[in-house]
Enzyme design. Sequence first.
Site, PDB file in Angstrom:
ATOM      1  N   ALA A  66       0.918  -1.126   0.089  1.00  0.00           N
ATOM      2  CA  ALA A  66      -0.071  -0.101   0.012  1.00  0.00           C
ATOM      3  C   ALA A  66       1.159   1.170   0.039  1.00  0.00           C
ATOM      4  CB  ALA A  66      -0.862   0.045   1.154  1.00  0.00           C
ATOM      5  N   GLY A 111       0.560  -4.897   0.951  1.00  0.00           N
ATOM      6  CA  GLY A 111      -0.478  -5.253  -0.033  1.00  0.00           C
ATOM      7  C   GLY A 111      -0.101  -5.993  -1.313  1.00  0.00           C
ATOM      8  N   GLU A 114      -0.648  -9.508  -0.575  1.00  0.00           N
ATOM      9  CA  GLU A 114      -2.047  -9.782  -0.123  1.00  0.00           C
ATOM     10  C   GLU A 114      -3.000  -9.778  -1.627  1.00  0.00           C
ATOM     11  OE1 GLU A 114      -1.659  -6.521   2.707  1.00  0.00           O
ATOM     12  OE2 GLU A 114      -2.871  -7.616   3.895  1.00  0.00           O
ATOM     13  N   GLU A 134       4.641  -4.804   7.139  1.00  0.00           N
ATOM     14  CA  GLU A 134       3.852  -3.823   7.804  1.00  0.00           C
ATOM     15  C   GLU A 134       4.019  -3.478   9.056  1.00  0.00           C
ATOM     16  OE1 GLU A 134       2.433  -6.378   5.913  1.00  0.00           O
ATOM     17  OE2 GLU A 134       1.026  -5.594   4.533  1.00  0.00           O
TER      18      GLU A 134
END
Length: 261
Positions: A66, A111, A114, A134
């Site tokens: 992200a 992300g 993911e 993260e």
Amino acid sequence: MSYETILYAKDGAIATVTINRPKALNALNPQVVAELGQVFAEIAADAEVKVVLLTGAGDKAFVAGADIVSMSVMDPVQARNFSRQLQEVTCAMESLAKPIIAVVNGFALGGGTEIALACDFIYASDVSKFGQPEINLGVIPGAGGTQRLSRLVGKNWAKELCLTGDIIDVALAKEIGLVNRVFTPEELMPAALKTAKKIASKGRVSTRACKELINFGFDLPLDHALRLEAEAFGLCFASPDQKEGMGAFIEKRKAEFKGSL
Ligand code: CAA
């Protein structure tokens, strides 16, 4: 539909979605996530598309996570909403009646891992790296990493990756079952395309049933999931592809699947 942060190409039954922010290693900002939602809705409505390839632009990253710059100024509600936005897109990818192959060509972090986990399987180049870093930012995975990763590779590997934030190479990613197959960077896309074409040559109803049963039967009690399998097996017999597939076997010829969903 036109997009600013992704490239969308269609070649017959194969659609290719390329996340296109190479200067930021294809990091997922809210616009990318919104456009991914839009493109998967477009693909869902397009009867011609049978298989999707998802990749990142450039030769360095699939998706490096992200977008940390966007996230750095979010308040708790905005962060929660961003996480839900990402989760809705990954759920839409899992619910799509067409298989998606993640074509990972470099970093797939946070992300990025993911989004790849929400695809049906992962092909990766031998320079690719995976991880859930993260924790190094003082947060946790917010696009399904604590859930889909553990379901795919087991709780212990998921905990080691999420708790250490370590970035792992593709050999370990394959060993733990995160990645299906590894190729040189040059071989990666042709190999993914070859598999996509093979899947696209099968019947739509049976392809959809396989994906849905494996995705949505997995967490059900076995006897419930088996009942769903029997229902879907029966439904396949309503498709012209069942007549074609079995007829072709008996007539000793190659089946031509043309049924619609
Ligand atoms: N967000 C925003 N920008 C990013 C980014 C990210 N996740 N990852 C890389 N970039 C940007 C860098 O800031 C840099 O931009 P500038 O050229 O403007 O400085 C550019 O991409 C190239 O990156 P680097 O110079 O850092 O390249 P490198 O080869 O030295 O390192 C890397 C590559 C190891 C992937 C490193 O960029 C990195 O660690 N990126 C962050 C990875 C990360 O922490 N991802 C998790 C994000 S949190 C998340 O994903 C939450 C969630 O689950 C929802």
